[in-house]
Every structure is written in C-alpha cells, then in structure tokens.
Design a protein around this motif. Structure first.
Motif, short mmCIF file in Angstrom:
data_model
loop_
_atom_site.label_atom_id
_atom_site.label_comp_id
_atom_site.label_asym_id
_atom_site.label_seq_id
_atom_site.Cartn_x
_atom_site.Cartn_y
_atom_site.Cartn_z
N UNK A 198 -6.51 2.23 -12.72
CA UNK A 198 -5.16 2.19 -13.30
C UNK A 198 -4.69 3.59 -13.69
N UNK A 199 -5.59 4.37 -14.31
CA UNK A 199 -5.22 5.72 -14.73
C UNK A 199 -4.88 6.59 -13.53
N UNK A 200 -5.66 6.48 -12.45
CA UNK A 200 -5.39 7.28 -11.26
C UNK A 200 -4.06 6.89 -10.63
N UNK A 201 -3.78 5.59 -10.52
CA UNK A 201 -2.51 5.14 -9.94
C UNK A 201 -1.33 5.62 -10.78
N UNK A 202 -1.46 5.56 -12.11
CA UNK A 202 -0.38 6.01 -12.98
C UNK A 202 -0.18 7.52 -12.86
N UNK A 203 -1.28 8.28 -12.79
CA UNK A 203 -1.17 9.73 -12.67
C UNK A 203 -0.52 10.13 -11.35
N UNK A 204 -0.86 9.43 -10.27
CA UNK A 204 -0.24 9.74 -8.97
C UNK A 204 1.24 9.43 -8.98
N UNK A 205 1.61 8.30 -9.56
CA UNK A 205 3.03 7.94 -9.63
C UNK A 205 3.81 8.98 -10.43
N UNK A 206 3.22 9.45 -11.50
CA UNK A 206 3.89 10.48 -12.32
C UNK A 206 3.97 11.81 -11.57
N UNK A 207 2.89 12.16 -10.88
CA UNK A 207 2.86 13.40 -10.10
C UNK A 207 3.88 13.39 -8.96
N UNK A 208 4.17 12.21 -8.42
CA UNK A 208 5.08 12.10 -7.28
C UNK A 208 6.55 12.16 -7.69
N UNK A 257 0.85 -1.20 0.00
CA UNK A 257 0.00 0.00 0.00
C UNK A 257 0.88 1.25 0.00
N UNK A 258 0.73 2.06 -1.04
CA UNK A 258 1.50 3.30 -1.17
C UNK A 258 0.59 4.48 -0.92
N UNK A 259 0.98 5.35 0.00
CA UNK A 259 0.17 6.52 0.33
C UNK A 259 0.72 7.74 -0.41
N UNK A 260 -0.15 8.40 -1.17
CA UNK A 260 0.23 9.62 -1.88
C UNK A 260 -0.27 10.81 -1.07
N UNK A 261 0.68 11.50 -0.44
CA UNK A 261 0.39 12.52 0.56
C UNK A 261 0.81 13.88 0.01
N UNK A 262 -0.15 14.80 -0.17
CA UNK A 262 0.12 16.11 -0.75
C UNK A 262 0.49 17.16 0.29
N UNK A 263 0.73 16.78 1.52
CA UNK A 263 0.86 17.77 2.59
C UNK A 263 2.26 18.03 3.09
N UNK A 264 3.29 17.72 2.32
CA UNK A 264 4.65 17.87 2.83
C UNK A 264 5.21 19.27 2.53
N UNK A 265 5.85 19.85 3.54
CA UNK A 265 6.56 21.13 3.37
C UNK A 265 7.75 21.12 4.32
N UNK A 266 8.68 22.03 4.08
CA UNK A 266 9.92 22.07 4.86
C UNK A 266 10.11 23.47 5.41
N UNK A 267 9.92 23.63 6.74
CA UNK A 267 10.10 24.94 7.36
C UNK A 267 11.52 25.46 7.24
N UNK A 268 12.49 24.55 7.10
CA UNK A 268 13.89 24.96 7.00
C UNK A 268 14.33 25.22 5.56
N UNK A 269 13.43 25.05 4.62
CA UNK A 269 13.78 25.30 3.22
C UNK A 269 14.12 26.78 3.03
#
Length: 405
Positions: free
Chosen positions: A132-142, A72-84
């Motif tokens: 399948x299309x959603x999984x492929x799109x997420x993998x590409x987006x990541x 199970x792979x979780x695609x999480x859109x909430x990552x940010x870096x305060x030290x960036x």
C-alpha cells in the motif's frame, strides 16, 4: 383464535423479524465499510533491449494491480521529450530531465509489442502495508509537479528509480543485501557490452569514459541495468525472509536480438595494428611523403577534435563519467596546432623547428599515458588505446624530427 386475528398476529411477527434483520444489517454495514481493502499487487516489468541507441540498455517499470478492479497501472520512469525546449542543450551539459508517467499496462506495452522488444513481470511478495505504501508513493510521485527528475545514465535512471522505490518500501532491506556484493564488473564494461552492436556507440563510450567508469561495482550499483536488477530480485528476500519474487510471467516475447554476451577485450590486435601503422608511416616517409602528410593531417584533426570534446566535457559539463579522462594524452587537443604544419607538408614545404618540437611533445605526452596504468586507486582501462596510438604518435614524431636530406 379467529382466523382474522391469527393472520394479524402472523403479519406482526413477520414485520418484527424483518425489522430485526434490517437493524442487524444496518449495524453491520458501517463495519463492512470501514474494513481495510485488500492490498495492491506489485510487480516489476523488465523490457528487453531495442534497436534505437538509447534503448540498448533495456528498460523497466513498476506495475500496480488494483485487487478490486484488476486494473494494472504501469509506473514508467523513462519518459523524455526530444522536442522539449532546451533538451539538447541540457543533454550536452549533463542536465537531462526525465519524468515518471503512470499509464495502463496494456497501453505501455503496445510500443514494445510493435518494435519486437520482450517484457516479463516479476510479482513481488510484499507485506500488505509495504504494498500500500509503495502504491501510494508512486501515485504521489507521478503527479505532474513531482514527476520530473534529473537523469543520469549510471546513477539515476529508470532502473535505479525502480530499485530505490522498492528499497524504500522494504525499509532499506534490499540495499543491505546487495551493497556488499560485487561481480567485478564496471560501468565501462557494462556500457561497452551493451553498446557493442553499434560501433560508433561503442567507440563513444570507450573514448569518452574516464576512470570514474572503471571502479568495480557492487551489485547495488550494477542494478542501474534493468536486467541486472531483475536477476538480483530473484536472489534476495523480503523483510519476512521469504523470496522477494513470488512469481514471474512473460508479457511479450523478445523478437529482437538479446543483450550481447560478456567477453574479455584482447590487447594484441590493438598492439599489432599500432605497430603496423607505425611501420607504414616510416615507409611512406621515405617513398610517399606527401601521401603521408595527407594521412597525418587527417589523424591530427581527428585526435585534436576528439581531445577538445574530452577537455570541454571535463571542464564545462556535469558528465562526471568524462572527468579526468587520460585519453586526453592520446587524443591530444595540441594536435590541432599541428594542422598548419600538415598543410605546409602537403605543399612539400620544409617543416619548422616549432612544428617538429610540437610533434615530439605530443609523442611524449602519449608516452605519459602509460604511467597511470599501474595506479590502483583510480585505474582507467585504456591500455588498448595506448597500444594503438602511442606507436603512431612516436612514428610521426620520428618521421619529421629533422628536415629531409
């Protein structure tokens, strides 16, 4: 037939049968290899609110389960870096950058388990090609070159990214079902409800949000909140007409307090506080003028600095929700010009005519804040701030409208 010849014939038949079997397997192998693999299983994971201020609104992600391996792979859109480098400057300007990260579901859940935030998954009933299309799109987006995006609290966040990805997989079918519906809630109402456990956060939202935040939202827009999106997914159907959510399961229990309940704000406590403050100002003017001067000086500094922040946010940042904020008429930057006069009053000096004229101007501008309350096109729900601050500005203007006799 001699025994030896019979044995030779049996061996030849056995070899012939074996050859036939191997030939059949060889012909079947390419067909098995070319068969379409089973579609992945798609789910939406929703996390409860946390204690850190940016976790108050909850969170969500899309999980993709490989049917062959069970991974199970979780695609999480909430990552940010305060030290960036430059993060704080971009935050102030309204140009925040977040990114999508793909990681094992158990690894992603470890943090939420540690801090006591609950999580549950909604497994979706998608057509095989949609999954399948959603999984492929997420993998590409990541992929690192595609993962970053410009974040907005209300219109482009972790929940809206999940919502939009699902809508694309459903060929716009999700948006069609949610666009026309409205519960009457607003960005302000939802933000204040979720920020209410932290008084400073509640104040920052209520003072800082302009009329943009007071428009009634469609269900599609209200799904900027993870829990609202989860609620709506239960009510919609897929392209086949079947319910979109096929099953739900709890991943983690919520040990922290849940989201605050909705409640209508009351106007009368604010009006009462404003009236009492005004009466106290007039009493102190007669009995303790220097104490009143010290209190007024702090009030003008607070109003002026807050108003300056509102004005700069409108003029120089991309925080659209701050624009055209009518609280500028109440938290007026002109109050900073009253500070020298306040210092003079602390020294028991007579205020100048310019100081008294400025006091009247600030009070009249606060009165003007009442006029837009009846605007239907771009309303701003700041009546409670008017009820509190207008009597104070008016009383301070009256207190020093002429030199003490």
């Amino acid at each position: 037939m001699p025994t030896t010849e019979r044995a030779r014939t049996s061996i030849q038949l056995a070899l012939a049968l074996l050859l036939t079997l191997l030939t059949g397997l060889a012909r079947a192998a390419p067909q098995a290899t070319s068969a379409t693999p089973p579609p992945p299983r798609i789910g939406v994971v929703t996390m409860g609110p946390g204690e850190v201020f940016w976790e108050r609104f909850g969170h969500d992600a899309i999980v993709v389960e490989d049917p062959r391996t069970g991974v199970r792979t979780n695609y999480n859109f909430g990552f940010f870096d305060l030290d960036e480098p430059g993060f704080l400057g971009r935050f102030v300007k309204g140009d925040m950058r977040y990114r999508l990260v793909a990681l094992p579901l158990d690894e992603d859940m470890a943090y939420y388990r540690e801090v006591g935030r609950g999580a549950w998954v909604q497994w979706l009933d998608l057509e095989p090609e949609q999954a399948r299309a959603l999984a492929a799109a997420l993998a590409e987006n990541a992929r690192p070159e595609n993962a970053r995006y410009r974040y907005d609290y209300f219109t482009d966040n972790c929940a809206t990214r999940v919502r939009d990805a699902l809508d694309r997989a459903l060929d716009g079918h999700l948006r069609k079902q949610l666009e026309g519906r409205s519960s009457g809630d607003t960005y302000r109402g939802e933000a204040l409800r979720l920020a209410s456990p932290e008084a400073w956060m509640w104040l920052a939202f209520d003072i800082g949000l302009g009329p943009y935040a007071d428009r009634p939202l469609s269900r599609w827009q209200q799904d900027f909140l993870p829990r609202r999106l989860a609620d709506d997914l239960r009510k919609v159907s897929g392209t086949t007409g079947r319910p979109l959510v096929a099953a739900e399961a709890e991943l983690l229990p919520q040990r922290l307090p849940p989201e605050p309940a909705e409640h209508a704000p009351l106007l009368w406590p604010w009006l009462l506080a404003g009236a009492l403050a005004a009466a106290g100002i007039l009493w102190l003017r007669a009995s303790r003028p220097r104490l009143l001067a010290g209190l007024a000086l702090g009030f003008w500094l607070l109003c002026g600095l807050l108003g300056l922040v509102l004005a700069l946010g409108w003029a120089f940042t991309d925080h659209q929700a701050m624009w055209a904020n009518r609280n500028l008429l109440l938290f007026n930057p002109l109050c900073l010009l009253l500070v020298p006069g306040g210092l003079a009053l602390l020294r028991a000096r007579t205020p100048t005519p310019r100081f008294r004229a400025l006091l009247v101007a600030v009070a009249m501008l606060a009165l003007l804040a009442c006029l837009p309350l009846w605007l239907q096109l771009y309303p701003q729900r700041n009546g409670h701030w008017i009820a509190l601050l207008l009597p104070i500005h008016a009383a301070l203007s009256r207190a020093w409208r002429r030199p003490a006799g």
